[in-house]
Design an enzyme around this catalytic site. Structure first.
Site, PDB file in Angstrom:
ATOM      1  N   ASN A 114       7.581 -17.056  -3.054  1.00  0.00           N
ATOM      2  CA  ASN A 114       7.373 -17.967  -1.915  1.00  0.00           C
ATOM      3  C   ASN A 114       6.407 -19.232  -2.646  1.00  0.00           C
ATOM      4  O   ASN A 114       6.257 -19.838  -2.356  1.00  0.00           O
ATOM      5  CB  ASN A 114       6.882 -17.189  -0.625  1.00  0.00           C
ATOM      6  CG  ASN A 114       5.337 -17.353  -0.771  1.00  0.00           C
ATOM      7  OD1 ASN A 114       5.126 -16.619  -2.042  1.00  0.00           O
ATOM      8  ND2 ASN A 114       4.761 -17.998  -0.035  1.00  0.00           N
ATOM      9  N   PHE A 123       0.504 -16.452  -7.182  1.00  0.00           N
ATOM     10  CA  PHE A 123      -0.205 -17.346  -8.380  1.00  0.00           C
ATOM     11  C   PHE A 123       0.626 -18.402  -8.322  1.00  0.00           C
ATOM     12  O   PHE A 123       0.158 -19.131  -9.149  1.00  0.00           O
ATOM     13  CB  PHE A 123      -0.358 -16.485  -9.850  1.00  0.00           C
ATOM     14  CG  PHE A 123      -0.855 -15.457  -9.652  1.00  0.00           C
ATOM     15  CD1 PHE A 123      -2.167 -15.194  -8.779  1.00  0.00           C
ATOM     16  CD2 PHE A 123      -1.234 -14.171 -10.755  1.00  0.00           C
ATOM     17  CE1 PHE A 123      -3.113 -14.184  -8.581  1.00  0.00           C
ATOM     18  CE2 PHE A 123      -1.406 -13.240 -11.231  1.00  0.00           C
ATOM     19  CZ  PHE A 123      -2.621 -13.476  -9.727  1.00  0.00           C
ATOM     20  N   ASP A 139      -2.676  -9.531  -2.007  1.00  0.00           N
ATOM     21  CA  ASP A 139      -1.974 -10.777  -0.324  1.00  0.00           C
ATOM     22  C   ASP A 139      -2.671 -12.073  -1.104  1.00  0.00           C
ATOM     23  O   ASP A 139      -2.759 -12.699  -0.110  1.00  0.00           O
ATOM     24  CB  ASP A 139      -1.787 -10.545   0.406  1.00  0.00           C
ATOM     25  CG  ASP A 139      -0.567 -11.445   1.094  1.00  0.00           C
ATOM     26  OD1 ASP A 139      -0.163 -12.740   0.529  1.00  0.00           O
ATOM     27  OD2 ASP A 139      -0.584 -12.429   2.736  1.00  0.00           O
ATOM     28  N   HIS A 193       0.936  -7.484  -4.727  1.00  0.00           N
ATOM     29  CA  HIS A 193       1.358  -8.709  -3.611  1.00  0.00           C
ATOM     30  C   HIS A 193       0.354  -9.834  -4.094  1.00  0.00           C
ATOM     31  O   HIS A 193      -0.676 -10.146  -3.832  1.00  0.00           O
ATOM     32  CB  HIS A 193       0.851  -7.947  -2.134  1.00  0.00           C
ATOM     33  CG  HIS A 193       1.364  -8.668  -0.942  1.00  0.00           C
ATOM     34  ND1 HIS A 193       2.158  -9.232   0.079  1.00  0.00           N
ATOM     35  CD2 HIS A 193       1.624 -10.419  -1.286  1.00  0.00           C
ATOM     36  CE1 HIS A 193       2.173 -10.179   0.895  1.00  0.00           C
ATOM     37  NE2 HIS A 193       1.710 -10.543   0.250  1.00  0.00           N
TER      38      HIS A 193
HETATM   39  O1  DOR Z   1      -1.692 -15.702   4.769  1.00  0.00           O
HETATM   40  C1  DOR Z   1      -0.499 -15.564   3.726  1.00  0.00           C
HETATM   41  N1  DOR Z   1      -0.650 -16.356   2.928  1.00  0.00           N
HETATM   42  N2  DOR Z   1       0.330 -14.995   4.068  1.00  0.00           N
HETATM   43  C2  DOR Z   1       1.768 -14.919   3.612  1.00  0.00           C
HETATM   44  O2  DOR Z   1       2.656 -14.405   4.312  1.00  0.00           O
HETATM   45  C3  DOR Z   1       2.075 -16.136   3.044  1.00  0.00           C
HETATM   46  C4  DOR Z   1       0.349 -16.639   2.513  1.00  0.00           C
HETATM   47  C5  DOR Z   1       0.918 -17.476   1.417  1.00  0.00           C
HETATM   48  O3  DOR Z   1       1.999 -17.909   0.702  1.00  0.00           O
HETATM   49  O4  DOR Z   1       0.051 -18.562   0.999  1.00  0.00           O
HETATM   50 ZN    ZN Z   2       2.021 -12.965   0.142  1.00  0.00          ZN
END
Ligand code: DOR
Ligand code: ZN
Length: 422
Positions: free
Chosen positions: A91, A60, A304, A57
């Site tokens: 995303n 980048f 993440d 996760h």
């Molecule tokens: O804290 C987060 N940042 N959670 C997410 O689900 C998206 C991520 C981001 O893309 O910055």
């Molecule tokens: Zn994420």
């Protein structure tokens, strides 16, 4: 074909050192002593040998967010933290939701990265055909509240579309960000004039997360789909997932280093830099997450890694600060400082290498054995390192662990048999 010989490294699960001979990107032999000549030798006496970490996760930010991170800077940051494979989230701007985009950005990731970077496809309410067309070009399917279909509907709130997706029964897991967005929207209205460091947790409430997890588990049980719940943050989720797994659900989950390290109280010192989705919770949650790792309910640790610039994170207005913290550089150093009888080195490697490889079908990685791909990390576990601003490799230029002293140093990182020169 270049060859490499690592001399006298101690594997993480051994007490005595071994030699490791690498050729053609593979581990050819690991044994007490190897007499083979190699093009290059590493004297690894006193160093611990690990399989490279697989981070399922990361963000980048390609395409569209390259001012925050790109494949080159993200992968260099990941390599400096001992990560040799990273799965990139979709995303982006625009989001990666078609087979063609998966192909284009997988190729770009290969060209621009110093490690193995693979791309997810984002699921919307109306892109099932694209998911099927992408097949295993994509490393997984991502479901998150921020993906909408052309009709503007959110998949996470739309059980019929979710059921259709789950019924595809793809072999790759569907990775789900569980937060019920309609509840969050209602909370935003309720707290629109509030302030204080607890605001984020009130808006993106634990109830909103738990409700989404319950819905997803129900659907996973009904359809038998392979489901992976990412970044769990509460004690209740650990228990719900434990029960579902015990009942035979094809379910796995992960936790981030930041949810293991920090709580909502840390916003007092770090401010909105620690605004993350899902939010940091309570000390009792943090402890429950560690227990979930120890007991095996939590399968994977994933960063993440969500780089945003310092300027963006230091905005004073809650509503405009983007959520997310960087994490690829600090995951292994952080975990290595939290080894206990319950969370052993072996358990750490299961959560950072073996289980990610198994769950995401990443063949021949995540293990120290002959014929495996030579993705390896040598760590000096007796050399403290101050992780200061000058050390940060991510383009975002900051870290919640900035100025923290870790007790280990990532000494050498090898990907596909090649030493990554950082
Ligand atoms: O804290 C987060 N940042 N959670 C997410 O689900 C998206 C991520 C981001 O893309 O910055
Ligand atoms: Zn994420």
């Amino acid at each position: 074909m270049s060859t490499l010989l690592i001399r006298q490294a101690t594997p993480f699960d051994h007490s005595s050192p071994v030699d490791c001979f690498i050729s053609g990107g593979r581990i050819m032999q690991i044994s007490e002593s190897i007499s083979e000549e190699a093009d290059e030798e590493i004297n690894a006496r006193g160093l611990t040998l690990f399989p490279g970490a697989i981070d399922i996760h990361v963000h980048f930010r390609v395409p569209g967010g390259e001012y925050k991170e790109d494949f080159t800077t993200g992968s260099i940051a990941a390599a400096s933290g001992g990560i040799t494979t990273a799965l990139h989230m979709p995303n982006t701007v625009p989001p990666i939701t078609t087979a063609e985009q998966v192909e284009i950005f997988s190729l770009k990731a290969r060209q621009d990265s110093v490690i193995d970077v693979r791309c997810y496809i984002g699921a919307t309410t109306d892109n099932i055909a694209q998911i099927l067309a992408a097949g295993d070009m994509a490393c997984g399917i991502k479901v998150a509240p921020y993906f909408t279909g052309a009709d503007g509907r959110r998949l996470i709130d739309d059980k019929d579309s979710l059921r259709e997706l789950f019924e595809l029964k793809q072999s790759l897991p569907i990775v789900i960000h569980c937060e019920q967005e309609d509840d969050i929207t209602a909370n935003e209205l309720k707290y629109k004039d509030s302030s204080g460091w607890t605001l984020h947790g009130l808006i993106r409430s634990r109830e909103a997360t738990i409700k989404a997890v319950k819905n997803i588990i129900d659907l996973a049980q009904e359809t038998q789909a392979a489901v992976h719940i990412t970044h769990i943050s509460t004690e209740e989720e650990v228990e719900l997932i434990r029960v579902a797994k015990a009942a035979g659900c094809n379910l796995t989950c992960d936790v981030t280093p930041h949810h293991l390290a920090f709580t909502e109280a840390d916003l007092e010192t770090q401010g909105w830099r620690l605004k993350v989705n899902p939010p940091l919770r309570l000390e009792s949650d943090r402890q429950a997450l560690w227990r979930g790792l120890e007991s095996g309910v939590i399968d994977i640790i994933a960063t993440d890694h969500a780089p945003h610039t310092k300027a963006e994170k230091d905005l004073s207005d809650y509503w405009t600060v983007p959520p997310g913290v960087p994490g690829v550089e600090t995951m292994l150093p952080f975990l290595l400082d939290h080894i206990t009888p319950g969370f052993s080195l072996e358990r750490m490697v299961e959560c950072t290498s073996t289980n990610p490889a198994k769950r995401f079908g990443i063949l021949n990685k995540g293990k120290l054995e002959a014929h495996a791909i030579a993705d390896l990390v040598l760590v000096d576990r007796a050399k403290p390192r101050l992780f200061n601003a000058a050390a940060i490799r991510s383009k975002c230029g900051w870290s919640p662990w900035e100025n923290h002293e870790f007790s280990s140093v990532i000494h050498t990182v090898i990907e596909n048999g090649q030493i990554i020169r950082l």
